[in-house]
Design an enzyme around this catalytic site. Sequence first.
Site, PDB file in Angstrom:
ATOM      1  N   LYS A 175     127.338  44.747  18.569  1.00  0.00           N
ATOM      2  CA  LYS A 175     127.651  44.273  17.361  1.00  0.00           C
ATOM      3  C   LYS A 175     127.110  42.667  17.837  1.00  0.00           C
ATOM      4  CE  LYS A 175     129.948  41.619  15.851  1.00  0.00           C
ATOM      5  NZ  LYS A 175     129.634  40.239  15.300  1.00  0.00           N
ATOM      6  N   CYS A 283     126.424  28.395  27.426  1.00  0.00           N
ATOM      7  CA  CYS A 283     127.543  28.591  28.149  1.00  0.00           C
ATOM      8  C   CYS A 283     127.358  27.834  29.575  1.00  0.00           C
ATOM      9  CB  CYS A 283     128.071  30.050  28.166  1.00  0.00           C
ATOM     10  SG  CYS A 283     126.578  30.994  29.237  1.00  0.00           S
TER      11      CYS A 283
HETATM   12  P1  NAD Z   1     132.490  33.613  19.208  1.00  0.00           P
HETATM   13  O1  NAD Z   1     133.621  33.984  19.899  1.00  0.00           O
HETATM   14  O2  NAD Z   1     132.763  32.809  17.922  1.00  0.00           O
HETATM   15  O3  NAD Z   1     131.914  34.998  18.883  1.00  0.00           O
HETATM   16  C1  NAD Z   1     131.557  35.979  19.712  1.00  0.00           C
HETATM   17  C2  NAD Z   1     131.439  37.212  19.092  1.00  0.00           C
HETATM   18  O4  NAD Z   1     132.667  37.771  18.469  1.00  0.00           O
HETATM   19  C3  NAD Z   1     130.403  37.440  17.695  1.00  0.00           C
HETATM   20  O5  NAD Z   1     129.865  38.722  17.767  1.00  0.00           O
HETATM   21  C4  NAD Z   1     131.495  37.142  16.864  1.00  0.00           C
HETATM   22  O6  NAD Z   1     130.978  37.929  15.535  1.00  0.00           O
HETATM   23  C5  NAD Z   1     132.662  37.814  17.133  1.00  0.00           C
HETATM   24  N1  NAD Z   1     133.846  37.366  16.469  1.00  0.00           N
HETATM   25  C6  NAD Z   1     134.065  36.254  16.229  1.00  0.00           C
HETATM   26  N2  NAD Z   1     135.634  35.951  15.660  1.00  0.00           N
HETATM   27  C7  NAD Z   1     136.176  37.118  16.044  1.00  0.00           C
HETATM   28  C8  NAD Z   1     137.590  37.410  15.946  1.00  0.00           C
HETATM   29  N3  NAD Z   1     138.395  36.530  15.306  1.00  0.00           N
HETATM   30  N4  NAD Z   1     137.653  38.832  16.355  1.00  0.00           N
HETATM   31  C9  NAD Z   1     136.798  39.739  17.048  1.00  0.00           C
HETATM   32  N5  NAD Z   1     135.564  39.197  17.151  1.00  0.00           N
HETATM   33  C10 NAD Z   1     135.135  37.911  16.685  1.00  0.00           C
HETATM   34  O7  NAD Z   1     131.386  32.791  20.084  1.00  0.00           O
HETATM   35  P2  NAD Z   1     129.864  32.239  19.500  1.00  0.00           P
HETATM   36  O8  NAD Z   1     130.354  30.909  18.678  1.00  0.00           O
HETATM   37  O9  NAD Z   1     129.135  33.070  18.720  1.00  0.00           O
HETATM   38  O10 NAD Z   1     129.558  31.687  20.909  1.00  0.00           O
HETATM   39  C11 NAD Z   1     129.732  30.624  21.845  1.00  0.00           C
HETATM   40  C12 NAD Z   1     130.656  30.888  22.591  1.00  0.00           C
HETATM   41  O11 NAD Z   1     130.274  31.876  23.455  1.00  0.00           O
HETATM   42  C13 NAD Z   1     130.860  29.594  23.443  1.00  0.00           C
HETATM   43  O12 NAD Z   1     132.232  29.653  23.559  1.00  0.00           O
HETATM   44  C14 NAD Z   1     129.969  29.803  24.590  1.00  0.00           C
HETATM   45  O13 NAD Z   1     130.532  29.335  25.718  1.00  0.00           O
HETATM   46  C15 NAD Z   1     130.466  31.389  24.725  1.00  0.00           C
HETATM   47  N6  NAD Z   1     129.335  32.034  25.801  1.00  0.00           N
HETATM   48  C16 NAD Z   1     129.860  32.482  27.151  1.00  0.00           C
HETATM   49  C17 NAD Z   1     128.873  33.081  27.719  1.00  0.00           C
HETATM   50  C18 NAD Z   1     129.243  33.412  29.146  1.00  0.00           C
HETATM   51  O14 NAD Z   1     128.575  33.935  29.922  1.00  0.00           O
HETATM   52  N7  NAD Z   1     130.404  33.301  29.649  1.00  0.00           N
HETATM   53  C19 NAD Z   1     127.696  33.192  27.317  1.00  0.00           C
HETATM   54  C20 NAD Z   1     127.269  32.859  26.226  1.00  0.00           C
HETATM   55  C21 NAD Z   1     128.091  32.262  25.360  1.00  0.00           C
END
Ligand code: NAD
Length: 500
Positions: A175, A283
């Site tokens: 997803k 990240c």
């Molecule tokens: P996000 O948490 O908004 O979304 C991530 C995923 O979760 C997406 O597929 C989204 O559709 C889904 N999602 C969003 N809200 C949800 C909810 N309420 N319930 C269930 N699923 C939900 O993150 P983003 O904005 O897409 O990405 C940026 C974030 O990801 C930043 O915080 C970044 O630091 C983090 N990130 C972390 C790493 C790591 O390795 N630690 C790597 C890349 C990105």
Amino acid sequence: MTRHITHWIDGKPHTGAPAERQGEVYEPSSGRVSGRVDFAGREEIDAAVAAAKAAFPAWRDTSLARRTAVLFRFRELVNAHRDELARLISSEHGKVVSDAAGEVARGLEVVEFACGIPHLLKGGFSENVSSRVDAYSILQPLGVVAGITPFNFPAMVPMWMFPVAIACGNTFVLKPSEKDPSASVRLAELWAEAGLPEGVFNVVHGDKAAVDGLLHHDDVKAVSFVGSTPIARSIYETAARHGKRVQALGGAKNHMVVLPDADLDLAADAAVSAGFGSAGERCMAISVVVAVDPVGDELIGKITERVAKLKVGPGDNPESEMGPLVTRAHRDKVASYLDAGVAQGATLVVDGRKTPILGDPGDGFWLGPTVLDHVTPEMDAYKDEIFGPVLSVVRVRSYDEAMEVIAGNPYGNGTAIFTNDGGAARRFQNEVEVGMVGINVPIPVPMAYYSFGGWKSSLFGDSHAYGMEGVHFYTRTKAVTARWLDPSHGGVNLGFPTNG
Ligand code: NAD
């Protein structure tokens, strides 16, 4: 013309009833809607999981030789389509094409690691653990596993997960982020071309409803998540409550400590590259420079000189070094930290709202590189993960104070130290409570044969992504004890089986 992006289920694009809900996909450099993506409901999630479940027994039993042949072909195909994938990513995410090609290359490294799966799945064997009894262990796949991934690496982060999961014999439902969903579908097409059987790799699009569908599904055995910390925490808790194995990687606030003996040109180059590459939407981006007295003024001067030369423009303009942000809402949120930072006492050294944009800025989601100096740990610009092109500088008096700042931060994804003192670097590596550490390296993303993961609020669960931890996450161990009788076996014995 807008593109229609739909799910990939059972080896082909989904052709069921029209989606009840869709999301808009933007071209961040112009602000226009470039596509509409179907959002999965219960029916599509069930269809994808059912396809993956049906494909599992045959894929699990496919020989390692045949599985790796598919992986090698997939590797060649992704490599051959690297530029096309990079352009697709850039058009929906906004990052410059060369940066997007870099993420495909880093994802490919995990595919290459997974090509070595026959070696990685070797169990142990002990002959004659008891008289004429042998013991051995085997690593077996889990079944249907799900990956939920963020917008910022639409190819690389899924490739942290599915090459290893599939190589281990699992079937996969991805997803991806609804903000830039096209790369995952293109990867699914390349899997099909590589000869992966139908149903082994599936893609469902959507938002919370799709994620919840996967988390609550009895046939999903494990969940890998990468995204922001609040969602990672909730995914971890929900998936665990539903009896699934789960790893949930969260957000970050990565500190780069610059000691007084550091080479300040090297440190300034690194801070600017790691702070503003991909518009800070990484990240592992450096978001806080911790300048140890007396380097602050000189370092800020060198950073500012470099920032002034950065070229911001559309991702497909070869001159652009930094593109726009992913959505208007995200750009506005990131920009809000500039005035808030000043109101809370920081100094706005470079204001990215004034950065000139190459070509026609249109209604794109622009914000240039921004530097906030004299930031303190109480300010929102420090506390929040801004996830944009805002580099905060915290000034401290000593190494110990720098360590206190990092220790007080809830995140523990990546960090770096810049110094010429090996002893200081070694002490930092030993003491810092962060999962990935760079020594004169600002973005220490581990190679595919190590594993990627942070500490503290940057990871929920106990396995990091890819590398051997990935192999362990996507398999379970079975221990077998075998006796092949020979004519001298001892007959009935009701005693507890001890070894002799
Ligand atoms: P996000 O948490 O908004 O979304 C991530 C995923 O979760 C997406 O597929 C989204 O559709 C889904 N999602 C969003 N809200 C949800 C909810 N309420 N319930 C269930 N699923 C939900 O993150 P983003 O904005 O897409 O990405 C940026 C974030 O990801 C930043 O915080 C970044 O630091 C983090 N990130 C972390 C790493 C790591 O390795 N630690 C790597 C890349 C990105």
